[in-house]
Design a protein around this motif. Sequence first.
Motif, PDB file in Angstrom:
ATOM      1  N   ARG B  55      -2.809  51.066  86.518  1.00 43.62           N
ATOM      2  CA  ARG B  55      -3.151  50.674  87.942  1.00 43.62           C
ATOM      3  C   ARG B  55      -2.339  51.730  88.659  1.00 43.62           C
ATOM      4  O   ARG B  55      -1.516  52.255  88.299  1.00 43.62           O
ATOM      5  CB  ARG B  55      -2.616  49.500  87.942  1.00 43.62           C
ATOM      6  CG  ARG B  55      -3.275  48.215  87.424  1.00 43.62           C
ATOM      7  CD  ARG B  55      -4.749  47.846  88.108  1.00 43.62           C
ATOM      8  NE  ARG B  55      -5.446  47.077  87.395  1.00 43.62           N
ATOM      9  CZ  ARG B  55      -6.455  47.378  86.657  1.00 43.62           C
ATOM     10  NH1 ARG B  55      -6.768  48.498  86.258  1.00 43.62           N
ATOM     11  NH2 ARG B  55      -7.245  46.513  86.147  1.00 43.62           N
ATOM     12  N   SER B  56      -3.072  52.045  89.874  1.00 43.30           N
ATOM     13  CA  SER B  56      -2.379  52.954  90.938  1.00 43.30           C
ATOM     14  C   SER B  56      -1.707  52.285  91.894  1.00 43.30           C
ATOM     15  O   SER B  56      -2.753  51.440  92.566  1.00 43.30           O
ATOM     16  CB  SER B  56      -3.269  53.936  91.391  1.00 43.30           C
ATOM     17  OG  SER B  56      -3.728  54.769  89.995  1.00 43.30           O
ATOM     18  N   PRO B 218     -10.438  48.572 102.900  1.00 43.04           N
ATOM     19  CA  PRO B 218     -11.724  48.167 102.328  1.00 43.04           C
ATOM     20  C   PRO B 218     -12.771  48.985 102.585  1.00 43.04           C
ATOM     21  O   PRO B 218     -12.990  49.535 103.655  1.00 43.04           O
ATOM     22  CB  PRO B 218     -11.985  46.705 102.317  1.00 43.04           C
ATOM     23  CG  PRO B 218     -11.266  46.611 103.485  1.00 43.04           C
ATOM     24  CD  PRO B 218     -10.291  47.437 103.908  1.00 43.04           C
ATOM     25  N   GLU B 219     -13.935  49.046 101.850  1.00 39.92           N
ATOM     26  CA  GLU B 219     -15.160  49.861 102.067  1.00 39.92           C
ATOM     27  C   GLU B 219     -15.929  49.837 103.458  1.00 39.92           C
ATOM     28  O   GLU B 219     -15.996  50.648 104.314  1.00 39.92           O
ATOM     29  CB  GLU B 219     -16.163  50.021 101.060  1.00 39.92           C
ATOM     30  CG  GLU B 219     -15.763  50.256  99.553  1.00 39.92           C
ATOM     31  CD  GLU B 219     -15.140  49.184  98.795  1.00 39.92           C
ATOM     32  OE1 GLU B 219     -14.513  48.215  99.458  1.00 39.92           O
ATOM     33  OE2 GLU B 219     -14.865  49.409  97.630  1.00 39.92           O
ATOM     34  N   GLU B 242      -8.760  57.258 102.365  1.00 42.73           N
ATOM     35  CA  GLU B 242      -7.868  57.046 100.772  1.00 42.73           C
ATOM     36  C   GLU B 242      -8.788  55.573 100.665  1.00 42.73           C
ATOM     37  O   GLU B 242      -8.512  54.586 101.648  1.00 42.73           O
ATOM     38  CB  GLU B 242      -6.502  56.797 101.120  1.00 42.73           C
ATOM     39  CG  GLU B 242      -6.047  56.528  99.716  1.00 42.73           C
ATOM     40  CD  GLU B 242      -5.915  57.619  98.796  1.00 42.73           C
ATOM     41  OE1 GLU B 242      -6.866  58.216  98.595  1.00 42.73           O
ATOM     42  OE2 GLU B 242      -4.948  57.620  97.965  1.00 42.73           O
ATOM     43  N   LEU B 243      -9.453  55.411  99.716  1.00 41.31           N
ATOM     44  CA  LEU B 243     -10.477  54.462  99.230  1.00 41.31           C
ATOM     45  C   LEU B 243      -9.491  53.457  98.064  1.00 41.31           C
ATOM     46  O   LEU B 243      -9.005  53.934  97.285  1.00 41.31           O
ATOM     47  CB  LEU B 243     -11.566  54.504  99.026  1.00 41.31           C
ATOM     48  CG  LEU B 243     -12.414  53.380  98.211  1.00 41.31           C
ATOM     49  CD1 LEU B 243     -12.857  52.523  99.158  1.00 41.31           C
ATOM     50  CD2 LEU B 243     -13.540  53.938  97.445  1.00 41.31           C
ATOM     51  N   PHE B 244      -9.405  52.403  98.413  1.00 36.41           N
ATOM     52  CA  PHE B 244      -8.981  51.545  97.129  1.00 36.41           C
ATOM     53  C   PHE B 244      -9.879  50.989  96.487  1.00 36.41           C
ATOM     54  O   PHE B 244     -10.917  50.196  97.411  1.00 36.41           O
ATOM     55  CB  PHE B 244      -7.677  50.766  97.489  1.00 36.41           C
ATOM     56  CG  PHE B 244      -7.628  49.767  98.647  1.00 36.41           C
ATOM     57  CD1 PHE B 244      -6.767  50.403  99.603  1.00 36.41           C
ATOM     58  CD2 PHE B 244      -8.486  48.481  98.821  1.00 36.41           C
ATOM     59  CE1 PHE B 244      -6.764  49.420 101.075  1.00 36.41           C
ATOM     60  CE2 PHE B 244      -8.340  47.864  99.716  1.00 36.41           C
ATOM     61  CZ  PHE B 244      -8.009  48.323 100.895  1.00 36.41           C
ATOM     62  N   ALA B 245      -9.900  50.745  95.278  1.00 38.73           N
ATOM     63  CA  ALA B 245     -11.209  49.904  94.645  1.00 38.73           C
ATOM     64  C   ALA B 245     -10.898  48.429  94.986  1.00 38.73           C
ATOM     65  O   ALA B 245      -9.930  47.890  94.892  1.00 38.73           O
ATOM     66  CB  ALA B 245     -10.897  50.170  92.990  1.00 38.73           C
ATOM     67  N   SER B 246     -12.020  47.880  95.350  1.00 43.49           N
ATOM     68  CA  SER B 246     -11.954  46.329  95.688  1.00 43.49           C
ATOM     69  C   SER B 246     -12.020  45.517  94.620  1.00 43.49           C
ATOM     70  O   SER B 246     -11.270  44.568  94.775  1.00 43.49           O
ATOM     71  CB  SER B 246     -13.136  46.032  96.726  1.00 43.49           C
ATOM     72  OG  SER B 246     -14.269  46.547  95.932  1.00 43.49           O
ATOM     73  N   GLN B 248     -10.840  44.868  90.289  1.00 46.22           N
ATOM     74  CA  GLN B 248      -9.829  45.148  89.279  1.00 46.22           C
ATOM     75  C   GLN B 248     -10.292  45.486  88.127  1.00 46.22           C
ATOM     76  O   GLN B 248     -10.386  44.282  87.248  1.00 46.22           O
ATOM     77  CB  GLN B 248      -8.666  44.003  89.356  1.00 46.22           C
ATOM     78  CG  GLN B 248      -7.860  43.998  90.437  1.00 46.22           C
ATOM     79  CD  GLN B 248      -6.376  44.781  90.315  1.00 46.22           C
ATOM     80  OE1 GLN B 248      -6.029  44.520  89.158  1.00 46.22           O
ATOM     81  NE2 GLN B 248      -5.791  45.243  91.357  1.00 46.22           N
TER      82      GLN B 248
END
Lengths: 258, 357
Positions: B55-56, B218-219, B242-246, B248
């Motif tokens: 996980r980042s 979020p996207e 900077e996108l974070f994955a919605s 897991q």
Amino acid sequence: MPDETSDTPETMPIEDYLAQGGMLTSPDNVPPRYRGELLRLMASFVDSELAGSAGFADVINEAPGIKERIAAARIVLEKADHAGRVLEIMGSFGADTARYAVHHPWSARLPRDADIAAERRGGDMRLSVLHYPLEGWIDAVAMNALMGRAVVIQLGELARVSYQPLAEVFRAILPREAHHAGLGLEGLKRIAGTEEGRRAAREAIAYWRPRVASSFGLAGSARYEKLARLGLRHTPNEALLAEWQAAVDAELAALTLN
Amino acid sequence: MARFHPLQVTEVRRETRDAVVVTLQPREDDRSTFRFTQGQYLTFRRMFDGEELRRSYSICAGLDEGVLRVGIKRVDGGCFSTWANEALQPGDTLEAMPPTGAFFTPLEPAVAKHYLAFAGGSGITPVLSVIKTTLSREPRSQFTLVYGNRHVCSIMFREELDDLKNLYLGRLSVLHILESEAQDIDLFTGRIDVEKCEALFRGWIDVKSVDTAFICGPEPMMLAVAAALRKHGLRDEQIKFELFASSQPGRARRKVVSESADRHATCEAIVTLDGTARSFTFPKAGQSLLEAALENRMDAPFACKAGVCSTCRARVIEGEVEMETNHALEDYEVRQGYVLTCQSYPLSDRIVVSYDQ
């Protein structure tokens, strides 16, 4: 920053996000299919730059003067550097960059009269045009002028890719590739100064022009549609090709080489 | 290849009901490895029930704070984030890869720029690092932050942002947009969407003066903000995402190969590389031929591991494998028995493969 979430629960499928022009930012947040297409795109660029650089290395010794020698050496140097920058991004996806850089004989060429159309050959992803050997200084200059203009147009397209770290590299590379194209045109101008030069240049252009044209890919390509959905392409092959044809027509007409 | 290094947890601070801020200390020898740039993130790994999860999380510290610190918000059903929020303690050790990421612009002490950032929820984490560093290193630059959350109580780093406003008087302005709470000004209630951006750009933010914009959330928020910024004249190179994955995503498990093709669950492989043959046995599912070869300490060539670059090409001389994807080999090569080993899973109980042909 892949694994954080916001208070806004509303999210969307990554495919929709990309189709609407969304940008991806790290290897951690690209879906598998996207990863494959992105790596293929990068491999194609890296291989083409390495093959282009390798092909031009031999040309340095054919240069008729110091200025031309420097121009050819610069192209060899900078194309290798551009390959390195994109390869670094491939490395962030797990590629063994050191091995990749030497995994193929980049200077290898097919016979001059080989008929490979737009096909990829062997173990690398270079553009088909880079499989043909250069024959002497004038031939190399003509190829570089035509291909240089194509690279500028193709890079302008690639600078919009939806993977931000790669788009940033392409944007940084673009002015230097434009300079390479300029060097080609400048060299062509000098060659076109004599009747004999013009004749040889026209011959070389006749050889290279259809081969460079095929590097734009097929019209109505299904691959294009797939890549466009992922935000990896934005302008169809045929439109980029038309842009190149028009640019080249104008450049050659100015030198009475059309 | 990036490697994991141990980091000692020196502090776990509860930031909101479901977010913690974790301070980490590298070993003396690893100090330079963990020198970071503002806006970067760390990738952690940990075993959960015998399975490795990676996980980042973004670094929230600024360059001049002299510490390594990440924000971890708990995600429903998120194994790692829940563990970090509930069980992680000072003295624990976490394993992380060196900082990476490109959510920053170069620092130029002499410039006077106007930066604009949009953050949604825990998307504030890298933005905070960028804000702190920029205000400290570029004394003439100013920052505007638009920060969306659902409630006041879920705002991460609320106090820290207030402190920064006081410390850098007049150089940082923060606009809180709260989804579920009415505020004095209607504009500050709701979500960060296209309409909200348009309204903000009419009276509150002069987009023309903006040099660079940062967006993390979020996207849908990223799309809306980017569209609004472009409409107001910002070029692509002025917008940092900077996108974070919605989601897991769990570890991808391969389906078990159908019974008909094999009698055994494992395959005996004889692989030739650089003139030397080696034999080993590996499971038919879950591990590619390339991975198995690497695990058996063979120096097998590979690059993209995505079936794309064909560096890992080998020839199957005996037996049968199935390629999951193939973007590199032409049909005639496949007919000759060539495979991309990074995409190959055995179907037969025995395979003979050569990297030398």
